[in-house]
Each structure stands twice: as C-alpha cells, then as structure tokens.
Design a protein around this motif. Structure first.
Motif, mmCIF file in Angstrom:
data_model
loop_
_atom_site.group_PDB
_atom_site.id
_atom_site.type_symbol
_atom_site.label_atom_id
_atom_site.label_comp_id
_atom_site.label_asym_id
_atom_site.label_seq_id
_atom_site.Cartn_x
_atom_site.Cartn_y
_atom_site.Cartn_z
ATOM 1 N N GLY A 58 11.792 -13.293 -8.735
ATOM 2 C CA GLY A 58 11.068 -13.011 -7.503
ATOM 3 C C GLY A 58 10.314 -14.219 -6.943
ATOM 4 O O GLY A 58 10.080 -15.208 -7.631
ATOM 5 N N ILE A 59 9.961 -14.105 -5.670
ATOM 6 C CA ILE A 59 9.109 -15.087 -4.994
ATOM 7 C C ILE A 59 7.750 -14.421 -4.813
ATOM 8 O O ILE A 59 7.651 -13.344 -4.228
ATOM 9 C CB ILE A 59 9.693 -15.472 -3.620
ATOM 10 N N GLY A 86 9.356 -19.934 -10.489
ATOM 11 C CA GLY A 86 9.901 -18.606 -10.781
ATOM 12 C C GLY A 86 9.286 -18.039 -12.039
ATOM 13 O O GLY A 86 9.634 -18.461 -13.147
ATOM 14 N N HIS A 87 8.330 -17.110 -11.895
ATOM 15 C CA HIS A 87 7.700 -16.502 -13.065
ATOM 16 C C HIS A 87 7.875 -14.985 -13.091
ATOM 17 O O HIS A 87 7.470 -14.335 -14.032
ATOM 18 C CB HIS A 87 6.217 -16.873 -13.128
ATOM 19 N N GLU A 88 8.495 -14.425 -12.037
ATOM 20 C CA GLU A 88 8.883 -13.008 -12.076
ATOM 21 C C GLU A 88 10.365 -13.023 -12.413
ATOM 22 O O GLU A 88 11.197 -13.316 -11.558
ATOM 23 C CB GLU A 88 8.663 -12.361 -10.704
ATOM 24 N N GLY A 155 12.487 -22.247 -15.235
ATOM 25 C CA GLY A 155 11.855 -21.109 -14.584
ATOM 26 C C GLY A 155 12.941 -20.213 -14.005
ATOM 27 O O GLY A 155 14.138 -20.501 -14.131
ATOM 28 N N GLY A 156 12.508 -19.154 -13.382
ATOM 29 C CA GLY A 156 13.463 -18.156 -12.886
ATOM 30 C C GLY A 156 14.307 -18.620 -11.707
ATOM 31 O O GLY A 156 15.332 -18.017 -11.417
ATOM 32 N N TRP A 157 13.870 -19.685 -11.008
ATOM 33 C CA TRP A 157 14.658 -20.148 -9.873
ATOM 34 C C TRP A 157 15.715 -21.157 -10.325
ATOM 35 O O TRP A 157 16.082 -22.086 -9.611
ATOM 36 C CB TRP A 157 13.766 -20.772 -8.796
#
Ligand code: ZN
Length: 408
Positions: A58-59, A86-88, A155-157
């Motif tokens: 998520g953003i 990106g931490h979600e 990270g998530g991205w």
C-alpha cells in the motif's frame, strides 16, 4: 529485481503546493526523489530472516509525506538511503522461516525493533511495546524505524524483500490479498484507539476520514466504550463509510465547531484575526490527517482537560489551546507486539498483538467494501499511482497500492 527506490531526502523548502492535483515536490522531474531501478534482491544470512515476494503493498500518507518533502528532517536519522519504500505489505515466503514454511502468505509488522536487529531487547521491547524500540539505528541493520525506510531490508514497493520472523503474521485463508493489505493500517488504528484512553460514554471527534480516520472510527467503536463519535469527512464515500464503521454523525470540515458546540453544549468564541474555537467540546479528539488544519480542528474542539491524539504524522500547529486548556497531547505510532487495554475493556484482550486484534476488525462488512475498492498499479506506473493516492479522497478511493507482479 525491480524496485522503486527513494534515493535522497527532500528538504522541506522543496515542497511546494500541489498543482493540478499532483503530489507536491514530485511535480518537477529534478526534485523527484524516487526512481525505478533494477536492484540486487536483499540477501538473507541470519537466523530468523527470510526472503519474501511482494504480492501487494500500500501507499500510506507517511510515504507521500516523505516523497514530497513534507516530512520533518527529524526522521532522516532513523532511516537510511537509498531505501525501497512500502511498509503495508502482503507477501509470500520464498524461504522457510522458523515455524512458517516457504509459500506462506504473510503481512508484515514493519517496525524494525530489537529482535530484527540481533541485539538484546531494550526496555520497551521487553514488555512488547515494540513500536517504542530505542535501538532502531543499531545492530546488523542500517538505521530504519520500519521496513520501507531501511536500506538493508528492501520494502513493499519492490518485487522482493527480507523480513524477520518477529515481523510476520500469517494471513488467514478467508482473507484475500486486498483485505490482508488493510491489516497493517488496521493494527495502527487498534493502537490509536487504545492510546486514546477513552472512558465510558466519552464524546470523541475523529478529524479526517481517509484510511487512518475510518479505521480509527471502527477501532474506537469495537475496542473502547466511546459514546458519541463525530467524524470529519470531506467526500460522500467517506461519509457513508464512516457511518457504516460506527460514527454517530459525520460533518464537513467547515461545520465541525458548530456541530460539536451543539452536541456538547460548548461556547464558541471568535478571536481577532484567528480561527474561532470552543470553550468546552469533546473529551477526546483524534487528528487522523497530520495537516495543520486537521490538528487545529482537534485542538479547537476539545474541552479543557481533554485529550488530543496525534495519529497522522503531524505538521506544525498553533498549540495555544494545549497550554490554555490543559490538553493532554498523546502520540500514537505504528502498533505494538503486545497491546495494553485499559479499564473494563481489558480482560481477555489485554496483551494481544495489534495485528491479531486487527484481524478481528478486518471481518467487518465495510472493511471488506474498502478492500474491494483497492486500486493497484504496476511499479513502472508509480507517478500515476502516487497522484491517485494523493487525490484518493476526491477520487472515491480509500487505498492505493502497488502490485509488483504486474507488468502491464
Ligand atoms: Zn527494542
């Protein structure tokens, strides 16, 4: 692997006003602190660590703040460039990780506390208050308050990242990826509601109806004995969701004082060349945005001796009310491995992880509706994705996310 990389921090003076709805500071190419790169996937060579493949990430408002230079340089000491934001994160394990076999679908508690850094637990971590960890700059990892702000973890991205067992929460089969994506912001909302110290029947104001405010409303309703909950919302879909999630009433920003005055019997005063404020007001107000306007709304609507909870990453504000009205200012950051629950609401729930309490909240109908409206983008369309996230409220979206598996 492909990843978006934040490679420099933006001093505040670069941040301009949003023009044409674009993220401020990202408008001019020279200032954009983000780029799409091919990076080496994070390596894993310590016990308890595993590689993960991102499914969706998520953003968050704090990401937009960092990318547009609105975030205080205070945070530059607790992050390490270049990092993949990106931490979600919803991901699947590429390696076995202690009791979790490869292939397990997980969500991340992004906080990089003592357990992840291979150091002896600090006083906060020892009692499960992992979000208050004081060792977020030491150990075998580069400084970073969370995954998504640390050079070493990814990270998530990005297509892959590394994470520690203590960060991983397996996702129940009944939740799809978009529902699972909401568990991290829901866990933060759980923490916010519990930090708010709400007493039985308290009148509560939630200033803001993005993901933070909406989920805080649900957590207040489900986990605290709050009475009348008023939510400040700008857009029709936010009004509707706030009511579905437990708000007693919903009010437009310019009507807040009038409504709170009426429902609490407060007096409104109008100073010279200054916004009006209330004498009297709600018992607890939650700033769920972090803008100056939102925080001042909270400060100006809270009764003397009441509590103002900072849930969004805060901007500067006029703190006269905090002094004059003896307000308690309470910060709320991320979530804890063990949450304290106060008063009558404690009991069986006390000591549970915020992520476990969040899983209970994720079952709510309106949360499923929000999950159904998550908008996803492939990494290379990052400018479009960030613009969408920046204008999410206006565009009728609650959550925008990257799906690094997509190449369209
Ligand atoms: Zn610690």
């Amino acid at each position: 692997m492909l990843a978006l990389e934040m490679f420099r921090s933006l001093p505040r003076h670069v941040a301009g006003r949003a023009v044409g709805g674009r993220v401020p500071g990202l408008l001019s190419g020279f200032a954009a602190p983000l780029r799409l790169v091919t990076r080496e996937a994070p390596r894993v060579d310590r016990p308890g660590w595993a590689r993960l493949r991102t499914r969706v990430s998520g953003i968050c408002g704090s990401d937009l703040g960092a990318l547009s230079g609105r975030t205080s340089l205070y945070f530059s000491a607790v992050s390490s460039l270049p990092f993949v934001p990106g931490h979600e994160i919803v991901a699947e394990l590429l390696d076995d990780c202690e009791d979790l076999p490869a292939g397990t679908r997980v969500v991340l508690d992004p906080v990089l506390a003592c357990a992840t850094r291979g150091v002896e637990p600090c006083e906060a971590c020892r009692v499960g208050a992992t979000n208050r960890c004081s060792r977020i700059t030491v150990g075998h990892l580069a400084p970073g308050l969370q995954t998504g702000f640390c050079r070493d973890t990814g990270g998530g991205w990005g297509q892959q990242l590394a994470a520690h067992r203590s960060q991983l929460h397996p996702v129940a089969e009944g939740l799809d990826d978009h529902q699972a994506l909401l568990l991290e912001p829901l866990a933060c909302a759980v923490h916010t509601a519990l930090r708010a110290g709400v007493s039985s029947g308290d009148r509560v104001l939630v200033s803001g109806a993005g993901a933070v405010g909406l989920f805080a409303t649900l957590a207040l309703r489900e986990l605290t004995p709050a009475g009348h909950v008023t939510v400040v919302a700008k857009h029709p879909h936010q009004r509707e969701l706030a009511l579905a999630l437990g708000a007693t009433d919903v009010v437009a920003p310019r009507e807040v004082l009038r409504r709170v005055r009426r429902t609490t019997g407060a007096f409104q005063v109008s100073p010279q060349l200054h916004a009006p404020y209330l004498l009297g007001g709600v018992d607890v107000a939650i700033d769920a945005v972090g803008s100056r306007g939102s925080l001042e709304t909270a400060l100006q609507s809270t009764r003397a001796g009441g509590r103002v909870v900072l849930s969004g990453m805060p901007a500067a504000a006029d703190l006269s009310a905090a002094w004059f009205r003896e307000l308690e200012l309470v910060g709320t950051y991320a979530s804890a491995a063990r949450e304290p629950l106060h008063g009558a609401e404690g009991g069986a729930r006390a000591g549970r992880a915020a992520f476990d309490l969040a899983a209970d909240l994720a079952a709510h109908d309106a949360v499923a509706r929000i999950a159904g409206s998550v908008a996803t983008y492939p990494l290379h369309r990052w400018r479009e994705a960030l613009d969408h996230a920046h204008a999410a409220g206006r565009l009728g979206t609650v959550k925008v996310a990257f799906d690094p598996r997509r190449t369209d």
